[in-house]
Design a protein around this motif. Structure first.
Motif, PDB file in Angstrom:
ATOM      1  N   ASP A 144       9.305  54.471  -4.568  1.00  0.00           N
ATOM      2  CA  ASP A 144       8.300  54.288  -3.360  1.00  0.00           C
ATOM      3  C   ASP A 144       6.994  54.611  -3.987  1.00  0.00           C
ATOM      4  OD1 ASP A 144       6.726  54.264  -0.864  1.00  0.00           O
ATOM      5  OD2 ASP A 144       8.571  55.096   0.164  1.00  0.00           O
ATOM      6  N   SER A 145       5.849  54.265  -3.287  1.00  0.00           N
ATOM      7  CA  SER A 145       4.628  54.937  -4.077  1.00  0.00           C
ATOM      8  C   SER A 145       4.308  56.378  -4.458  1.00  0.00           C
ATOM      9  CB  SER A 145       3.203  54.753  -2.931  1.00  0.00           C
ATOM     10  OG  SER A 145       3.462  55.574  -1.918  1.00  0.00           O
ATOM     11  N   ASN A 187       5.817  62.268  -4.324  1.00  0.00           N
ATOM     12  CA  ASN A 187       5.298  63.592  -4.547  1.00  0.00           C
ATOM     13  C   ASN A 187       5.662  64.351  -3.330  1.00  0.00           C
ATOM     14  OD1 ASN A 187       4.437  63.029  -7.108  1.00  0.00           O
ATOM     15  ND2 ASN A 187       2.221  62.864  -6.530  1.00  0.00           N
ATOM     16  N   ASP A 188       5.303  63.579  -2.027  1.00  0.00           N
ATOM     17  CA  ASP A 188       6.130  64.542  -0.794  1.00  0.00           C
ATOM     18  C   ASP A 188       7.496  64.728  -0.749  1.00  0.00           C
ATOM     19  OD1 ASP A 188       3.268  64.236   0.206  1.00  0.00           O
ATOM     20  OD2 ASP A 188       3.620  62.195   1.108  1.00  0.00           O
ATOM     21  N   LYS A 189       8.284  63.723  -1.297  1.00  0.00           N
ATOM     22  CA  LYS A 189       9.800  64.008  -1.285  1.00  0.00           C
ATOM     23  C   LYS A 189       9.934  65.004  -2.424  1.00  0.00           C
ATOM     24  CE  LYS A 189      13.740  62.638  -0.612  1.00  0.00           C
ATOM     25  NZ  LYS A 189      14.289  62.633   0.819  1.00  0.00           N
ATOM     26  N   ILE A 190       9.344  65.294  -3.447  1.00  0.00           N
ATOM     27  CA  ILE A 190       9.469  66.460  -4.298  1.00  0.00           C
ATOM     28  C   ILE A 190       9.317  67.522  -3.589  1.00  0.00           C
ATOM     29  CG2 ILE A 190       8.611  67.347  -6.331  1.00  0.00           C
ATOM     30  CD1 ILE A 190       8.013  64.479  -7.723  1.00  0.00           C
ATOM     31  N   LYS A 191       8.072  67.759  -2.878  1.00  0.00           N
ATOM     32  CA  LYS A 191       7.984  68.953  -2.302  1.00  0.00           C
ATOM     33  C   LYS A 191       9.017  69.253  -1.179  1.00  0.00           C
ATOM     34  CE  LYS A 191       2.702  68.373  -2.311  1.00  0.00           C
ATOM     35  NZ  LYS A 191       1.616  68.101  -1.414  1.00  0.00           N
ATOM     36  N   GLU A 208       0.598  53.740  -6.892  1.00  0.00           N
ATOM     37  CA  GLU A 208       1.300  53.092  -7.841  1.00  0.00           C
ATOM     38  C   GLU A 208       2.838  53.083  -7.486  1.00  0.00           C
ATOM     39  OE1 GLU A 208      -2.368  54.266 -10.055  1.00  0.00           O
ATOM     40  OE2 GLU A 208      -0.748  55.305  -8.597  1.00  0.00           O
ATOM     41  N   ARG A 209       3.630  52.446  -7.924  1.00  0.00           N
ATOM     42  CA  ARG A 209       4.948  52.248  -7.424  1.00  0.00           C
ATOM     43  C   ARG A 209       5.645  53.362  -8.514  1.00  0.00           C
ATOM     44  NH1 ARG A 209       6.804  50.804  -2.754  1.00  0.00           N
ATOM     45  NH2 ARG A 209       8.802  50.504  -3.709  1.00  0.00           N
TER      46      ARG A 209
END
Length: 482
Positions: free
Chosen positions: A38-39, A44-48, A19-20
């Motif tokens: 983004d998706s 979530n990868d960016k948050i990490k 989902e966007r």
């Protein structure tokens, strides 16, 4: 601040990751702000990556506490490890995530942190602030730092409910004058709801939210309005009460009783609403009776024809006076402060109003007649305003002020307006209930005795039109020649 929201407004339960989503990242007390779209998996990868800076801020003692709102613990391993090592206080909502954080990282949860069901932004904010103030032994009195603002009067609140009264009157008229009640099941129940509860509920909600702009006070007002059958005054009263009680109970629950945000919202929304309904229910029948007595009095002694000659003379005098006063009062500020609230009280059970008919005749049509006269005799500037005035008045039942400059400048035109108002009002019957703010044909359709209303309309248009034209030939043109 790291905050994620789904672009389609859905929640994270059942999300697949494709989902966007949008990530809001704020640093340095909000002075630096970035957003990413983004998706959900990519977000979530960016948050990490970004959570490493939070962990660094904790280790450098630049961060004194954490607020976690339904966060995903697996995305913040370094942050929670650092918070555990430095014994940082954590407040938040979201029972599942807070439980996992507490058990896995031995985090110190403070205040009334708990579930997020039925919470609002306000209950969350007050709960978090209260938790940290207690933990750090700081004074926190949110009711003392609220910006003071002048609250609207009951008349202003009632006037702002006009769209609801307008639509209910039209729908009730449609239901009672067409076969639609026979075509659609349960339409009788809709009619009962329109007459008894719709307008009191609207008044309760608008009154409550004009004082407290929160979801919980709106819900409480809706619940409390169930005790206000056929009384908009009762609706205004319960709206005021729930706004006052909800705010006091909110702070008591969070600051004194230390209740979780979910339980606080259940009490401030549900409990306040039903208790207000219980407390006010013995009085609302009397409020309904009082406004009904007013309507019956006006119908019996003012609008209905009497049997005796003396009574008819008195009635005609009163109606003529009412017409003139309505026309005059709108020029000096009586309309919104006196006339419109009384009109809405007459429309309390979904019917049109006799004073609404006076509004239509003495304001809308007087202005239309004057504007029509100005189209023939006015200057280019006056004609432009008159064209707009007559169009809006006849199609929308509004913009009565278009004729005021000309009426104020020319006494003869003003006197013509008062004469037109008096004569048209004197021929009305109790079956001429209507309203302004409607196209001319719809205003006629709203009245049972539309023929009498049409005659009164022709009279008021004709007199105000002729007074404007005669004023031009008797005074304005002669002054130009001189």
């Amino acid at each position: 601040v790291l905050f994620v929201s789904m672009d389609d407004g859905s929640g994270f339960d059942g999300a697949t990751g494709t989902e966007r989503a949008t990530l809001l990242y704020m640093r340095n007390a909000g002075s630096k702000e970035e957003s990413f779209h983004d998706s959900l998996d990519t977000i979530n990868d960016k948050i990490k990556e970004l959570e490493k800076e939070i962990a660094k801020g904790i280790k450098e003692k630049n961060i004194d506490g954490l607020i976690c709102v339904s966060c995903e613990p697996s995305l913040f391993p370094q942050t929670f490890s650092a918070a555990s090592s430095y014994n940082l206080p954590v407040a938040g909502t979201g029972g599942t995530s807070l439980s996992e954080i507490s058990s896995k990282y031995k985090i110190q949860l403070i205040g009334n942190s708990g579930g997020s069901v039925a919470t609002t932004p306000e209950t969350k904010a007050v709960s978090f602030a209260s938790a940290f103030s207690q933990h750090w032994d700081l004074k926190y009195n949110p009711w003392n730092v609220k910006a003071k603002r002048k609250l609207p009067t009951w008349r202003s609140v009632l006037n702002s409910c006009l769209p609801a009264f307008w639509s209910v009157a039209l729908l009730k008229r449609l239901l009672t004058t067409t076969p639609i009640l026979e075509w659609v099941p349960e339409m009788e129940m809709l009619l009962v709801v329109l007459e008894s509860y719709t307008l009191p509920t609207v008044c309760a909600v608008i009154m409550a939210t004009s004082r407290r702009e929160t979801e919980s006070v709106a819900m409480a007002a809706i619940l409390a309005a169930c005790a206000c059958r056929k009384t908009i005054v009762g609706g205004l009263l319960v709206g005021f009460l729930v706004a006052t009680l909800e705010e006091h109970l909110l702070y008591m629950c969070l600051l004194q009783w230390n209740l979780p945000a979910t339980m606080t919202n259940l009490l401030t929304s549900g409990f306040v609403g039903i208790m207000t309904a219980v407390l006010i229910s013995p009085f609302t029948p009397y409020l309904s009776m009082a406004t009904e007595m007013y309507r019956d009095f006006m119908t019996t002694y003012i609008w209905s024809a009497s049997n005796g000659t003396y009574g008819d003379v008195v009635r005609l005098f009163i109606l003529s006076l009412l017409g003139s006063v309505t026309c005059y009062g709108s020029k000096i500020g009586w309309y919104h402060s006196i006339f419109l609230p009384i009109i809405l009280i007459e429309m309390e059970v979904g019917d049109a109003s006799m004073l609404g008919t006076l509004d239509f005749l003495t304001l809308v049509l007087v202005c239309s007649g004057v504007c029509l006269g100005l189209l023939l005799t006015g200057s280019d500037e006056e004609r432009r305003l008159a064209k707009r005035g007559i169009t809006i008045n006849l199609l929308c039942g509004d913009f009565i002020e278009a004729c005021y400059p000309h009426m104020e400048e020319h006494t003869f035109v003003s006197m013509g307006g008062y004469l037109a108002s008096s004569i048209s009002a004197s021929i009305l019957s109790e079956s001429c209930k209507s309203s302004a703010y409607l196209p001319f044909p719809v205003a006629l359709w709203l009245a049972d005795d539309w023929r009498t209303l049409l005659i009164a309309s022709v009279i008021v248009l004709s007199i105000s039109f002729l007074s404007t034209v005669l004023n031009y030939f008797l005074f304005i043109r002669n002054s130009k020649k001189d």
